[in-house]
Write an enzyme that holds these catalytic residues in place. Structure first.
Site, PDB file in Angstrom:
ATOM      1  N   HIS A  52      38.401  47.191  46.557  1.00 39.53           N
ATOM      2  CA  HIS A  52      38.791  46.030  45.760  1.00 39.53           C
ATOM      3  C   HIS A  52      37.745  45.763  44.671  1.00 39.53           C
ATOM      4  O   HIS A  52      36.621  46.261  44.732  1.00 39.53           O
ATOM      5  CB  HIS A  52      38.952  44.813  46.671  1.00 39.53           C
ATOM      6  CG  HIS A  52      40.190  44.887  47.520  1.00 39.53           C
ATOM      7  ND1 HIS A  52      40.604  43.859  48.334  1.00 39.53           N
ATOM      8  CD2 HIS A  52      41.113  45.873  47.677  1.00 39.53           C
ATOM      9  CE1 HIS A  52      41.721  44.203  48.959  1.00 39.53           C
ATOM     10  NE2 HIS A  52      42.055  45.424  48.584  1.00 39.53           N
ATOM     11  N   GLU A  54      35.938  43.167  43.918  1.00 37.31           N
ATOM     12  CA  GLU A  54      34.693  42.535  44.352  1.00 37.31           C
ATOM     13  C   GLU A  54      33.715  43.578  44.874  1.00 37.31           C
ATOM     14  O   GLU A  54      32.514  43.532  44.586  1.00 37.31           O
ATOM     15  CB  GLU A  54      34.937  41.535  45.493  1.00 37.31           C
ATOM     16  CG  GLU A  54      35.878  40.402  45.190  1.00 37.31           C
ATOM     17  CD  GLU A  54      37.315  40.749  45.537  1.00 37.31           C
ATOM     18  OE1 GLU A  54      37.757  41.880  45.213  1.00 37.31           O
ATOM     19  OE2 GLU A  54      38.000  39.905  46.122  1.00 37.31           O
ATOM     20  N   CYS A 104      40.449  38.481  49.376  1.00 37.56           N
ATOM     21  CA  CYS A 104      41.371  38.590  50.507  1.00 37.56           C
ATOM     22  C   CYS A 104      40.663  38.207  51.799  1.00 37.56           C
ATOM     23  O   CYS A 104      39.491  38.497  51.997  1.00 37.56           O
ATOM     24  CB  CYS A 104      41.942  39.998  50.594  1.00 37.56           C
ATOM     25  SG  CYS A 104      40.679  41.257  50.899  1.00 37.56           S
ATOM     26  N   CYS A 113      37.427  41.030  51.901  1.00 37.96           N
ATOM     27  CA  CYS A 113      36.403  40.776  50.880  1.00 37.96           C
ATOM     28  C   CYS A 113      35.737  39.426  51.106  1.00 37.96           C
ATOM     29  O   CYS A 113      34.549  39.259  50.852  1.00 37.96           O
ATOM     30  CB  CYS A 113      37.017  40.810  49.497  1.00 37.96           C
ATOM     31  SG  CYS A 113      37.475  42.461  48.995  1.00 37.96           S
TER      32      CYS A 113
END
Lengths: 337, 337
Positions: A52, A54, A104, A113
Site C-alpha cells: 500500500h 503508506e 486500512c 496499515c
C-alpha cells in the site's frame, strides 16, 4: 504557493493519479512522509496485491535517511511491515503521514496499515477521505485510540475525485470510455497514439473485466484488442455492441485464447461487470454517454484533418485530472449534465 | 517520486510558469527556499518592476517562521531587501535557495538579488540556467567568490524552456499564436473561453508590443481587441494582415484611443516588435507557422460541431507546458519540424 497540509496532500494525490485505474480492484492511494518538517517521501499504491501507499512511503522515508539499510533489499509486503516495526527504533515518532485514504484496518492480501502506523507511533496522521468500506474502515480510530493525532478531510474534494472509480466499482460498476485523438479532435487515420500510450492502453485492458466495442469498428478495423504490449497481460472478454449479430469469425479478436466474445445490443451487461472499458469514437460516445463514469482522452500533440465530432448536441465536461505519457496526454473527464 | 534537488527545482519552475509571458520584458523565474531540509516557500516573479522570485521566496520563508513579523507589511522591493539584510539575523545561513535563473548581479528597477543572497550568507545556491544577458550575468560568481556553494544546471532543459520566450524577445522578437478551441478542436460558434480565460487573454494583450490579426476576421467578427477585462490595461497596437487595404473604419478596433492600426501583407513588422501576439484560427496558423515561436491553445472542456482544421498538411507539436485557468486549459506548444 502556500506550503501547508494541502500542499503535501496534493503531492500525495498527484502521485496516486499516475496509477489511477491500474490498482483495480484496490483504490488509487497516495502517501507522503514528513519527519519534523522535512519532506522524506512521496509514494503511491501501484498494483493490487503489492504494498500500500503508506508502506512504500514509510520505506522510502527510512531509506532516504539510511540509504544503505538492509530494508532496501526487502520487497515482500509482510517482510517490509515486520522490518519497519522491528528495526526503525523510534524513527517515525516525529513523523507526520499524509494519506489520501484512511489507512486500512484489516488484514487482507497485505497487513493492516493502521496497525503498522500504530506500532511505529507516528506523531500525526492526515487523511483526505475516510474509508467507508465494510472491511477496511476504522483505521483512523485505531490510531486515535492510541493517542495519535488524526486530521480528517484535508483536500477532501480532490481526494474524493481520486477515490471515485473505486467507489463506483465497489458499489456496482465503473465504466469508462477511452478515445484516442489529435489536439484538434481527429480520431481516424491510422495509429494515433505513440508506443508508450499504446502500452498504457494495454495495461488498462489487462485490468478490466469487460471491453465493449461497436460492431462497425469490428467490421471495418478488425482490431485484435489484446494486451501484447504488456508482460503477462490478460486479454479481456469482449462485448460487441451491435444490432446485427453476424460477424466474420476469422477476425482476430474472435481468435484470442481464453476469451469470451458476446454480441449484443442490450447494454445491461455493462453493469454486470465491475470494471468496464469502452473503446470507440464520437458516435459510440454519444450513444452511450448516459452509461459512462469517465471519458479518458489520449491526446497526441498534432493537428490533422479527419473524422471529428459532428453531432448537433454539445457535450460538456469537467477535467478531473490529466498527465503525460511521455509526449502524449491523458485526460480524465466527467460529463456535466 | 524522488525528493531531491530536481524535485525542488521543478516546484520553482512550475510556479514560474503561472506567470509565463506576463513578466515581459523580464524572464519568468521561480524560486524555492529550504531551511536545513524544511521546505519554507515556493515563489515566482509576477510582473516587471515588482520583486524578483528570490526576494519573494526569501520573504515568504521568513514569514513562514515568523508570521507576525513587520516584514509582512512591507511591499516596496528596496525596503524588503533592506529589511531582510538588517533584520533576519543569520536566519538564512542554513538555507538552500533554488532559482530557475541565475540571480541578477546588477541594480536595475530592483536591487541585485545576488548581492542580497551574499549579504544573507545563504548556505547554498542551486540554479537551473545561467544568465547570459550582458547586464544581469555574473550573479553566481559573486556568491562563489564569497565561498557560498553554487550548483549549476539543475533541471536545465526545463529551465531553458521556461526561459525561452525571454531569450527570444531579448534577442529579436518572440511571436506567439493564440487560439481558443473546444476539446475537439472547434474554433467558431460564439465565445469559447470562460470569463477567467478572457481575462488572461486581456492581460496578455496588455503586455504585448503588437497584436496581429487576419483581415477576414476583422471584416467578419468586427472585434474590438481591447483590454477591458483587466484594470489599467493598455490597448495594443494592431497589425491587420490583409492584401486588401480597404476596411470599414467604423469597426470598433479602429476607434480605440492611443492605438496605431496598420494594414499590411508584409509580415516584417512582426520581427520589428519584441513581443507579438497573433490571434486567429487554423488558416492563419498554417500561413504564419514559420514565423511563430509558440502556439498557445486555450481549451474549453466541451465537444462541439463546428469549424476545425481542414488542411491536408499535418502540424506536429511538442507540449511545453500547460495548466488550468479555472476550468479551462492553457497549453503552450512548439512546432516540431
Amino acid at each position: 504557493m502556500l506550503v501547508d497540509d494541502n500542499f503535501y496532500m496534493s503531492l500525495a494525490i498527484s502521485e496516486a493519479w499516475k496509477y489511477q485505474l491500474l490498482t483495480y480492484p484496490n483504490p488509487a492511494v497516495g502517501a507522503v512522509v514528513l519527519k519534523n518538517d522535512e519532506l522524506l517521501s512521496i509514494q503511491a499504491h501501484k498494483c493490487a496485491g503489492e504494498a500500500h501507499a503508506e508502506v512504500l512511503a514509510l520505506k522510502e522515508a527510512y531509506l532516504k535517511k539510511y540509504p544503505n539499510d538492509l530494508l532496501s533489499k526487502i520487497v515482500d509486503v509482510f517482510e517490509i511491515h515486520n522490518y519497519l516495526v522491528s528495526n526503525t527504533k523510534g524513527f517515525f515518532e516525529d513523523c507526520t503521514i499524509y494519506v489520501s485514504l484512511e489507512p486500512c484496518s484489516h488484514l487482507g492480501k497485505t497487513p493492516s496499515c493502521a496497525k503498522l502506523l500504530e506500532s511505529l507511533k507516528i506523531k500525526k496522521l492526515i487523511i483526505s477521505c475516510k474509508d467507508d468500506s465494510k472491511k477496511a474502515s476504522g483505521g483512523a480510530e485505531i490510531l486515535q485510540n492510541k493517542g495519535i493525532e488524526v486530521k480528517y478531510s484535508c483536500m477532501q474534494k480532490e481526494g474524493y475525485e481520486l477515490l471515485y472509480p473505486f467507489l463506483q466499482w465497489s458499489k456496482k460498476s465503473f465504466v469508462f470510455f477511452k478515445m484516442a485523438q489529435t489536439l484538434n479532435g481527429t480520431i481516424n487515420g491510422g495509429k494515433i497514439s505513440k508506443k508508450q500510450t499504446l502500452k498504457y492502453v494495454h495495461s488498462l485492458r489487462s485490468k478490466i473485466d469487460l471491453l465493449c466495442i461497436g460492431g462497425n469498428t469490428v467490421r471495418q478495423d478488425k482490431p485484435i484488442l489484446d494486451t501484447r504490449y504488456v508482460q503477462n497481460g490478460i486479454n479481456p472478454d469482449i462485448l460487441i455492441y451491435s444490432k446485427q449479430k453476424s460477424f466474420d469469425k476469422s477476425i482476430a479478436l474472435f481468435n484470442v485464447l481464453n476469451r469470451n466474445v458476446c454480441i449484443n445490443d442490450n447494454l445491461d451487461k455493462l453493469n454486470n461487470s465491475n470494471f468496464v472499458m469502452i473503446e470507440g469514437g464520437y458516435k459510440l460516445l454519444e450513444i452511450l454517454k448516459n452509461k459512462i463514469d469517465y471519458v479518458i482522452l489520449l491526446i497526441t500533440p498534432e493537428m490533422k484533418f479527419g473524422l471529428n465530432y459532428i453531432s448537433k448536441m454539445n457535450l460538456n465536461f469537467k477535467i478531473i485530472h490529466e498527465h503525460y505519457i511521455v509526449d502524449d496526454k491523458i485526460v480524465f473527464l466527467k460529463f456535466i449534465q
